[in-house]
Design a protein around this motif. Structure first.
Motif, PDB file in Angstrom:
ATOM      1  N   VAL A  21       0.872  -1.178   0.000  1.00 36.93           N
ATOM      2  CA  VAL A  21       0.000   0.000   0.000  1.00 36.93           C
ATOM      3  C   VAL A  21       0.908   1.227   0.000  1.00 36.93           C
ATOM      4  CG1 VAL A  21      -1.841   1.215   1.224  1.00 36.93           C
ATOM      5  CG2 VAL A  21      -1.694  -1.286   1.349  1.00 36.93           C
ATOM      6  N   PHE A  22       0.596   2.214  -0.835  1.00 42.44           N
ATOM      7  CA  PHE A  22       1.478   3.361  -1.007  1.00 42.44           C
ATOM      8  C   PHE A  22       1.750   4.070   0.325  1.00 42.44           C
ATOM      9  CE2 PHE A  22       2.788   7.626  -1.850  1.00 42.44           C
ATOM     10  CZ  PHE A  22       3.653   7.487  -2.917  1.00 42.44           C
ATOM     11  N   GLY A  23       3.045   4.153   0.658  1.00 42.46           N
ATOM     12  CA  GLY A  23       3.444   5.004   1.778  1.00 42.46           C
ATOM     13  C   GLY A  23       3.097   4.506   3.165  1.00 42.46           C
ATOM     14  N   GLN A  24       3.025   3.208   3.356  1.00 40.56           N
ATOM     15  CA  GLN A  24       2.635   2.694   4.675  1.00 40.56           C
ATOM     16  C   GLN A  24       3.761   1.999   5.429  1.00 40.56           C
ATOM     17  OE1 GLN A  24      -0.243   3.190   6.329  1.00 40.56           O
ATOM     18  NE2 GLN A  24      -0.766   4.555   4.650  1.00 40.56           N
ATOM     19  N   TYR A 167      -2.610   4.620  -7.269  1.00 41.46           N
ATOM     20  CA  TYR A 167      -4.073   4.541  -7.289  1.00 41.46           C
ATOM     21  C   TYR A 167      -4.510   3.100  -7.145  1.00 41.46           C
ATOM     22  CZ  TYR A 167      -3.822   9.248  -9.201  1.00 41.46           C
ATOM     23  OH  TYR A 167      -3.565  10.572  -9.383  1.00 41.46           O
ATOM     24  N   LYS A 168      -5.636   2.897  -6.499  1.00 35.57           N
ATOM     25  CA  LYS A 168      -6.145   1.520  -6.376  1.00 35.57           C
ATOM     26  C   LYS A 168      -6.517   0.982  -7.761  1.00 35.57           C
ATOM     27  CE  LYS A 168     -11.017   2.681  -5.182  1.00 35.57           C
ATOM     28  NZ  LYS A 168     -11.141   3.620  -6.265  1.00 35.57           N
ATOM     29  N   GLU A 169      -6.755   1.885  -8.711  1.00 31.54           N
ATOM     30  CA  GLU A 169      -7.123   1.471 -10.073  1.00 31.54           C
ATOM     31  C   GLU A 169      -5.934   0.877 -10.836  1.00 31.54           C
ATOM     32  OE1 GLU A 169      -7.748   4.365  -8.715  1.00 31.54           O
ATOM     33  OE2 GLU A 169      -9.779   5.079  -9.127  1.00 31.54           O
ATOM     34  N   GLY A 170      -4.683   1.058 -10.335  1.00 34.54           N
ATOM     35  CA  GLY A 170      -3.496   0.613 -11.064  1.00 34.54           C
ATOM     36  C   GLY A 170      -3.378   1.439 -12.342  1.00 34.54           C
ATOM     37  N   LEU A 171      -3.185   0.765 -13.480  1.00 28.88           N
ATOM     38  CA  LEU A 171      -3.079   1.506 -14.754  1.00 28.88           C
ATOM     39  C   LEU A 171      -4.464   1.819 -15.335  1.00 28.88           C
ATOM     40  CD1 LEU A 171      -1.237   2.684 -17.030  1.00 28.88           C
ATOM     41  CD2 LEU A 171      -1.158   0.405 -18.032  1.00 28.88           C
ATOM     42  N   ASN A 172      -5.519   1.310 -14.711  1.00 23.50           N
ATOM     43  CA  ASN A 172      -6.853   1.590 -15.245  1.00 23.50           C
ATOM     44  C   ASN A 172      -7.196   3.064 -15.074  1.00 23.50           C
ATOM     45  OD1 ASN A 172      -7.368  -1.051 -16.025  1.00 23.50           O
ATOM     46  ND2 ASN A 172      -7.849  -1.611 -13.908  1.00 23.50           N
ATOM     47  N   PRO A 173      -8.024   3.591 -15.986  1.00 24.28           N
ATOM     48  CA  PRO A 173      -8.320   5.028 -15.937  1.00 24.28           C
ATOM     49  C   PRO A 173      -8.917   5.475 -14.608  1.00 24.28           C
ATOM     50  CG  PRO A 173      -9.030   4.077 -18.004  1.00 24.28           C
ATOM     51  CD  PRO A 173      -8.622   2.922 -17.140  1.00 24.28           C
ATOM     52  N   SER A 215     -11.135  10.039  -7.814  1.00 24.70           N
ATOM     53  CA  SER A 215      -9.821   9.735  -7.220  1.00 24.70           C
ATOM     54  C   SER A 215      -9.070  10.983  -6.828  1.00 24.70           C
ATOM     55  CB  SER A 215      -8.925   9.011  -8.213  1.00 24.70           C
ATOM     56  OG  SER A 215      -9.473   7.817  -8.561  1.00 24.70           O
ATOM     57  N   GLN A 216      -9.126  12.009  -7.678  1.00 28.29           N
ATOM     58  CA  GLN A 216      -8.358  13.221  -7.402  1.00 28.29           C
ATOM     59  C   GLN A 216      -9.039  14.426  -8.006  1.00 28.29           C
ATOM     60  OE1 GLN A 216      -4.143  13.562  -8.033  1.00 28.29           O
ATOM     61  NE2 GLN A 216      -3.685  11.983  -6.529  1.00 28.29           N
ATOM     62  N   VAL A 217      -8.463  15.585  -7.673  1.00 30.73           N
ATOM     63  CA  VAL A 217      -9.003  16.862  -8.125  1.00 30.73           C
ATOM     64  C   VAL A 217      -8.169  17.387  -9.288  1.00 30.73           C
ATOM     65  CG1 VAL A 217      -9.164  19.286  -7.404  1.00 30.73           C
ATOM     66  CG2 VAL A 217      -9.910  17.482  -5.850  1.00 30.73           C
ATOM     67  N   LEU A 218      -8.834  17.972 -10.266  1.00 32.22           N
ATOM     68  CA  LEU A 218      -8.134  18.770 -11.272  1.00 32.22           C
ATOM     69  C   LEU A 218      -8.306  20.226 -10.850  1.00 32.22           C
ATOM     70  CD1 LEU A 218      -6.665  19.031 -14.046  1.00 32.22           C
ATOM     71  CD2 LEU A 218      -8.906  19.277 -15.088  1.00 32.22           C
ATOM     72  N   TRP A 219      -7.171  20.889 -10.596  1.00 29.44           N
ATOM     73  CA  TRP A 219      -7.219  22.278 -10.111  1.00 29.44           C
ATOM     74  C   TRP A 219      -7.280  23.251 -11.269  1.00 29.44           C
ATOM     75  CZ3 TRP A 219      -8.261  22.601  -5.175  1.00 29.44           C
ATOM     76  CH2 TRP A 219      -7.876  21.558  -4.348  1.00 29.44           C
ATOM     77  N   ILE A 304       2.299   7.085 -15.455  1.00 34.39           N
ATOM     78  CA  ILE A 304       1.381   7.636 -16.461  1.00 34.39           C
ATOM     79  C   ILE A 304       0.028   7.091 -16.059  1.00 34.39           C
ATOM     80  CG2 ILE A 304       0.688   7.640 -18.913  1.00 34.39           C
ATOM     81  CD1 ILE A 304       3.366   9.038 -18.581  1.00 34.39           C
ATOM     82  N   SER A 305      -0.886   7.966 -15.763  1.00 37.30           N
ATOM     83  CA  SER A 305      -2.166   7.495 -15.254  1.00 37.30           C
ATOM     84  C   SER A 305      -3.300   7.979 -16.157  1.00 37.30           C
ATOM     85  CB  SER A 305      -2.319   8.036 -13.831  1.00 37.30           C
ATOM     86  OG  SER A 305      -3.487   7.553 -13.282  1.00 37.30           O
ATOM     87  N   PRO A 306      -3.878   7.067 -16.946  1.00 32.05           N
ATOM     88  CA  PRO A 306      -4.950   7.474 -17.858  1.00 32.05           C
ATOM     89  C   PRO A 306      -6.134   8.032 -17.082  1.00 32.05           C
ATOM     90  CG  PRO A 306      -4.290   5.185 -18.234  1.00 32.05           C
ATOM     91  CD  PRO A 306      -3.609   5.625 -16.991  1.00 32.05           C
TER      92      PRO A 306
END
Ligand code: PLP
Ligand code: COI
Length: 355
Positions: A21-24, A167-173, A215-219, A304-306
């Motif tokens: 898990v990222f960063g644990q 991301y939990k999605e991995g390479l998935n969009p 998953s995230q914000v576009l600023w 690279i995260s679609p």
């Protein structure tokens, strides 16, 4: 400068590489160095990973004078450990230092210290495809005092953790929420550096996005909420009508190293790429005219995260049928191919370590 090493006598077991898990989970050692006016940066040490002591009046705890970096070590199929453009991270760390009045570091020494730390914890660089060792160099103001001034004492640390995908999605969009209420940064502020405060300012928007299952914000830009800036932990690219566009660096977004590498790769393939202002209206028009072909984020953690979906003011825009686009896939394969040593590195980006 000599680095004093104190080995960890209570070695922790490594985590299962299949469920990182990222960063644990952090490795067995950390690098620590101090700064004061008398000695400059001094007391370079590698210590067992553990708690640090801070006076409750330490300036970092009150005014957030902190900078950090994010980089990775990769394990090749042959078992070597490799870094990706590490000098760029330490260069950017010094840019961040400059903006927050933190004394600059010797970039070459930082890299040397990192390599020493990696040598000790080399077994923690994971082997499974898609995994790596995330490296977090950071600096905090440790001087005691409640006056608002640049501190005169600091600590520089490097900690490392084995990671899978961010991301939990991995390479998935991933699904991205376009934030039009809160802003992350403004020109003249600190958006172009990596400092904890930028991320603190982003949490409210991030929380809102997560509640809506994004998953995230576009600023958007802080002045007009009109121009696209970047995503929470990555820069953003769009493929519109055959051309690739990414927001230009105007002082409020992070100059990502993956962003720069992506632009260099695209140029080497003769794919037109424009660094310029791009408004949210332009994106919507492109979408409505069926010209928004792909969107993806770039970052050390995110690779690279679609992007499969944007939501702007409740208008949902599904990109490329929520599938990984051809260009995103090619960029992912090439970049990770170079990082993991599977592809020839024609750019001189990879630093192979000899242990
Ligand atoms: N933008 C933000 C806000 C980030 O946190 C990151 C991650 O480091 C990036 C962009 C991508 O930068 P880089 O490619 O150097 O990791
Ligand atoms: C990185 O990609 O290194 C980042 O900084 C993302 C992070 C905030 C987790």
């Amino acid at each position: 400068m000599e680095i004093k090493i104190t080995l960890n006598k209570n070695l922790k077991p490594k985590p299962d590489e299949n469920t990182l898990v990222f960063g644990q989970t952090f490795t067995n050692h950390m690098f620590v160095m101090d700064y004061n006016e008398e000695n400059g940066w001094h007391n370079a040490q590698i210590l067992p990973y553990g708690n640090i002591q801070l006076d409750p009046a330490s300036m970092i705890l009150h005014y957030g004078q902190e900078v950090f970096e994010g980089m990775k070590a990769y394990r090749s199929e042959q078992g070597n450990i490799m870094l990706f453009r590490p000098e760029k991270n330490f260069e950017r760390l010094n840019t961040s230092n400059d903006r927050l009045c933190i004394p600059k570091l010797d970039e070459e020494f930082c890299l040397e210290a990192l390599i020493k730390l990696l040598e000790l914890d080399k077994d923690w660089v994971p082997h499974l495809p898609g995994t790596s060792l995330y490296i977090r160099p950071f600096i905090i103001a440790t001087q005691k005092g409640l006056g608002v001034h640049p501190a005169k004492e600091y600590k520089f640390l490097i900690i490392c953790c084995p990671v899978g995908s961010y991301y939990k999605e991995g390479l998935n969009p991933v699904k991205i929420y376009v934030e039009d209420e809160y802003v992350r940064a403004v020109k003249g502020g600190t958006g172009f550096i990596k400092s904890g405060g930028n991320y603190a300012a982003s949490l409210k928007g991030q929380e809102k996005a997560e509640k809506m299952n994004y998953s995230q914000v576009l600023w958007l830009d802080g002045k007009e909420r009109k121009y696209i800036e970047e995503v929470g932990a990555m820069n953003v690219f769009f493929k519109i009508d055959g051309k690739v566009v990414t927001p230009s660096l105007e002082g409020s977004i992070l100059p990502g190293i993956t962003r720069r590498s992506t632009i260099e790769l695209l140029k080497s393939w003769n794919i037109p790429v424009e660094e310029r202002k791009i408004s949210i209206d332009e994106l919507i028009t492109a979408y409505n005219e069926n010209k928004l072909e792909e969107a993806f984020g770039t970052g050390t953690a995110a690779v690279i995260s679609p992007i499969g979906e944007f939501n702007y003011q409740n208008k949902v825009m599904v990109v490329n049928n929520n599938q990984i686009g051809e260009l995103s896939q090619k960029l992912y394969d090439t970049l990770t191919g170079i990082q993991w040593g599977k592809l020839k590195d024609n750019f001189g980006w990879v630093k192979k370590l000899d242990f």
